[in-house]
Motif scaffolding. Sequence first.
Motif, PDB file in Angstrom:
ATOM      1  N   PRO A 266       0.815  -1.220   0.000  1.00 35.54           N
ATOM      2  CA  PRO A 266       0.000   0.000   0.000  1.00 35.54           C
ATOM      3  C   PRO A 266       0.850   1.273   0.000  1.00 35.54           C
TER       4      PRO A 266
ATOM      5  N   ALA B  15      -4.093  -4.427  16.301  1.00 34.76           N
ATOM      6  CA  ALA B  15      -2.789  -3.785  16.141  1.00 34.76           C
ATOM      7  C   ALA B  15      -2.898  -2.656  15.120  1.00 34.76           C
TER       8      ALA B  15
ATOM      9  N   ASP C  42      -5.337  -0.956  10.530  1.00 34.21           N
ATOM     10  CA  ASP C  42      -4.997  -1.880   9.435  1.00 34.21           C
ATOM     11  C   ASP C  42      -5.374  -3.318   9.783  1.00 34.21           C
ATOM     12  N   ASP C  43      -5.021  -3.713  10.987  1.00 33.05           N
ATOM     13  CA  ASP C  43      -5.337  -5.060  11.472  1.00 33.05           C
ATOM     14  C   ASP C  43      -6.849  -5.270  11.469  1.00 33.05           C
TER      15      ASP C  43
ATOM     16  N   TYR D 137      -6.111  -3.252  -0.311  1.00 32.73           N
ATOM     17  CA  TYR D 137      -5.049  -4.259  -0.205  1.00 32.73           C
ATOM     18  C   TYR D 137      -5.581  -5.550   0.417  1.00 32.73           C
ATOM     19  N   HIS D 138      -6.339  -5.417   1.486  1.00 34.94           N
ATOM     20  CA  HIS D 138      -6.848  -6.621   2.152  1.00 34.94           C
ATOM     21  C   HIS D 138      -7.987  -7.261   1.353  1.00 34.94           C
TER      22      HIS D 138
ATOM     23  N   SER E  75      -3.141   6.043  16.770  1.00 35.64           N
ATOM     24  CA  SER E  75      -1.993   6.412  15.934  1.00 35.64           C
ATOM     25  C   SER E  75      -1.969   7.882  15.557  1.00 35.64           C
TER      26      SER E  75
ATOM     27  N   ALA F  58       1.391   5.999  16.870  1.00 37.36           N
ATOM     28  CA  ALA F  58       1.421   5.193  15.646  1.00 37.36           C
ATOM     29  C   ALA F  58       2.380   4.015  15.759  1.00 37.36           C
TER      30      ALA F  58
ATOM     31  N   ARG G 238       1.124   0.668  17.599  1.00 41.11           N
ATOM     32  CA  ARG G 238       0.189  -0.224  16.908  1.00 41.11           C
ATOM     33  C   ARG G 238      -0.980  -0.653  17.794  1.00 41.11           C
TER      34      ARG G 238
ATOM     35  N   ALA H  44      -2.393 -10.057  19.133  1.00 40.15           N
ATOM     36  CA  ALA H  44      -1.893  -9.076  18.167  1.00 40.15           C
ATOM     37  C   ALA H  44      -1.436  -7.779  18.842  1.00 40.15           C
TER      38      ALA H  44
END
Lengths: 374, 374
Positions: free
Chosen positions: A19, A92, A95-96, A124-125, A224, A230, A233, A255
């Motif tokens: 990304p 995390a 994004d997670d 992306y995911h 973040s 950030a 996480r 995580a």
Amino acid sequence: MKANASVAPVVAALPASRPFIAPEELERTSGRTDLLRLGANESAFGPSSGALAAMRAALERVAWYGDPESFDLRAALARALGCGSEHIVCGAGIDDLLALAVRVFLSPGDAAVTTLGCYPTFAYHVAGYGARLVTVPYAADGTLQLRELARAAAASRARLVYLANPDNPSGSFVSAGALATFRAALPPDCTLLLDEAYAEFAPDEGIPPFDSRDPGIVRTRTFSKAYGLAGARIGYAYAHAEIVTAFNKIRNQYAVNRVAQAGALAALADRNHVAQVVRETAAGRAEYRALAASHGLATLPSLANFVCVDLGSRERAEATVESLLRRGVFVRKPGAPPLDGYIRVTVGTADERARFAGAFSEALAEFAAKPAQR
Amino acid sequence: MKANASVAPVVAALPASRPFIAPEELERTSGRTDLLRLGANESAFGPSSGALAAMRAALERVAWYGDPESFDLRAALARALGCGSEHIVCGAGIDDLLALAVRVFLSPGDAAVTTLGCYPTFAYHVAGYGARLVTVPYAADGTLQLRELARAAAASRARLVYLANPDNPSGSFVSAGALATFRAALPPDCTLLLDEAYAEFAPDEGIPPFDSRDPGIVRTRTFSKAYGLAGARIGYAYAHAEIVTAFNKIRNQYAVNRVAQAGALAALADRNHVAQVVRETAAGRAEYRALAASHGLATLPSLANFVCVDLGSRERAEATVESLLRRGVFVRKPGAPPLDGYIRVTVGTADERARFAGAFSEALAEFAAKPAQR
């Protein structure tokens, strides 16, 4: 046997894309080790001293796994949201949680809808799990095209639609009323994934209240941005309890690291710090707008911790990003039309903003002096 | 609409299970806030002072995202392994990497093979991604049944077989020679996922050298055990470069936090600390064996940082775990036959081992005094 032959078809078919290119990689490839980081929307103001102290203390027990339930943090978040802990799941970073949301709602081949050129990790995911992405461009003024997003969701039978509010990279904001209208237009089995990474920078009254009985929406928050963590996480999603149960069935239970949990809990308690960051960020946005105007450049209205400046063309925006990088300043550029003629600059400290202003003037002058490249 | 109706079928069908109940949750439910943690195979000896100092320093920049490439750490690991960085991918602990391995190698419905009752997070992720788990029990002596695992892989057309070496929870160790024989018996398109979380505790000469051209194996390591950084969440996988590329296509790019990267890099440099932890752990295992023998109890040979003690029956093992918990000592118990009559005790410091010895004697006496429950 060739190595690739053992890789599952969905993964084998993916491009080796990421990304983002991280500032550390830009430092390695540019040979500069001291980039002014105004490209990743990190907080120039850092975490609160209380959060830092809590993390220092937590390091004493870093040999122990963190609590996989993030029990204390979820309890504090629940109090702040006026709900029970069963409505909250930590991850995390957002994004997670975006990856988990894709798994919770999409089967391979299912469609998800979002805006072309928005925060890329959702896309992306979606690709990474073998689902299908349908996109709608930004409006020319950098706002989200909510009506078109709802239409695309219906047409593609999407199970998930993603938007960030305030949006990244545009900074635009959708009011609670407009959001309600949008939701009413979505198909009934399409969940709204509402990324509120920058919500602290927006006016409180613009944020819809949390209805914990509403099964059609998942909202994500992070430590973040306004909280300045950030690198630690940590973020969370809040939703109907049954949706949270689905996240809990599949998430990486460990995580979230122990130090981040301690930092986030302390950060939450220090309301003054966040309020100060939000005030300073608003002042910085105004400064960036005035700087752009002084060069005859327009900006997009932003309620986040960054501002998009209109360079008028993709070429000029790209040249400006590169020129700034040579001057030790890292900013990003939205990748897709109609925003690909903009650069996105994170609000720094007053000193950092002054340094940016100088480098920006030089970069603009450099571009103006090279007509052959236009 | 009901919330569950929007959840993808694979997730909706999953039980709301977790691989573990965490010590924090045991503390909350037992009302004890000072459990002696001998149940999660954390390091009682903590991280090196250098790692702690590096993490403290890294907190100064915790407002910045960590390097998503973990470039410096991967470079150091590559030097240690005698390979290039392209053979290494970092993750938020081995759990993160197990989930990625499942995605890299298995499509929904594909089979994976492992040992019944071994480290449960692999099975958790296999189920979570809609793949199919085939298990082989431990031998009666707690060793892995390699021939049966290979047969099961062939019979189920498995794409992935998971084993930990040293194994958890048994502590048993497979020599490099036996591992090579096992691999030769695997179907050619079945990848071996070799979890080396406890490898530092095993003799160096027992660990197979890394062949970076071998496409059929992925090995995982962690900083959670011998390095004492479980709470930091950092580990890595090493494999053929094309396999690492596949991991990189789908991993959460920002999964590893900035503080953990700094800590792991410093931890790697402090070889003395790890050597001392490994020595002390071996001494602690011997002490646990002697303690068990003094009660007439057998133990499984272990090359990890824990020892399994044979309580003779599931009932007695369960009662002992509960009795220890009431005495403020947290240990675990393997869940599946033939090891479900054992308890697994992590090697603590000398003081902690003494405390365990006292509580264990009391627990055994308590059970002996309650014949009705037998």
